[in-house]
Enzyme design. Sequence first.
Site: not given
Length: 330
Positions: A250, A279, A297
């Site tokens: 993460r 993000e 991602h």
Amino acid sequence: MPRPVGPQIDEIALPKVLIARNLPDAVVEEARALFDVTYRDRPNPMTRAEMEASLRDYDGVLPTLGDLYDAQVFAAVPEPRCRILANFGVGYNHIDTAAAQTAGIAVTNTPGAVTDATADTALTLLLMSARRAAEGERLVRDGAWEGWHPVQMLGHHVTGKRLGVLGMGRIGQAIARRCHYGFGMSVAYASRSEKELEYPAQRFDSPQALAAEVDFLVVALPGGAATRHTVDASVLKALPAHAHLINIARGDVVDEAALIDALEERRIGGAGLDVYENEPQVPDRLKALDNATLLPHLGTATLEVREEMGRLAVANLRAFFAEEPLPNPV
């Protein structure tokens, strides 16, 4: 009370379920065969108003990363109709699980399905960062390549080097297995407990101690408040000057500002990132760096994996409404 599911149940009695984001068609079809589905066929996360409505209006919700069910969302709906959040993904730090529990709402996730795909992405980034692949690809596309020569774009060798894994869970172990057997790398790791592994591996007591001894440091920790900025300036300072940092966990596990400083000052060899602190915003300073390989991602982005993730989420919903043990409670 949970509503039973079965072939003799009238459609009106089916549990009302919200699928909060666009998913593979096969997943949506499977859910529609079991539940009264409302399909929010959109890529963007739900708004706060939509999340509050999801708790009021549905028996279950299938959310995913970016759908921020924080304590305030649960507090805004003190008597929710919703009884389960069946998260699409292994990471669930976007859901305040303590607040969900207080509200009487179960939370599940989809571990297992994501392991190999995420480990493959880690290896992609490791190789791309070490061999300057993204930088080289831009060189060719920009028409700036002048041809091969002996000292062109010299990168960092991978085979036989030392891998450090920060967080030796399912994904961390899958990464280490690939690196050890595929590239002859020695393995070191830091985790809360000693692991029984099928390959030799040395455990370190802290991220700093691990970082000081490796050529590649791969971050494979879960997200959340407990792991925020685990990779901070002190960990980056401990890395050897040639070392590369890879993050497929993460974004907030890494102190992004400290990493940008280290990359700008060439204090580490490079970084390969699939995740970011805020993000989808990526700092311009980070995007400007040739020694940073940046992916959007892509960790689990294969059709097979996303379908399997969806099937696991649907299985969690089905089990809940059938009053069976949940396959993947968190």
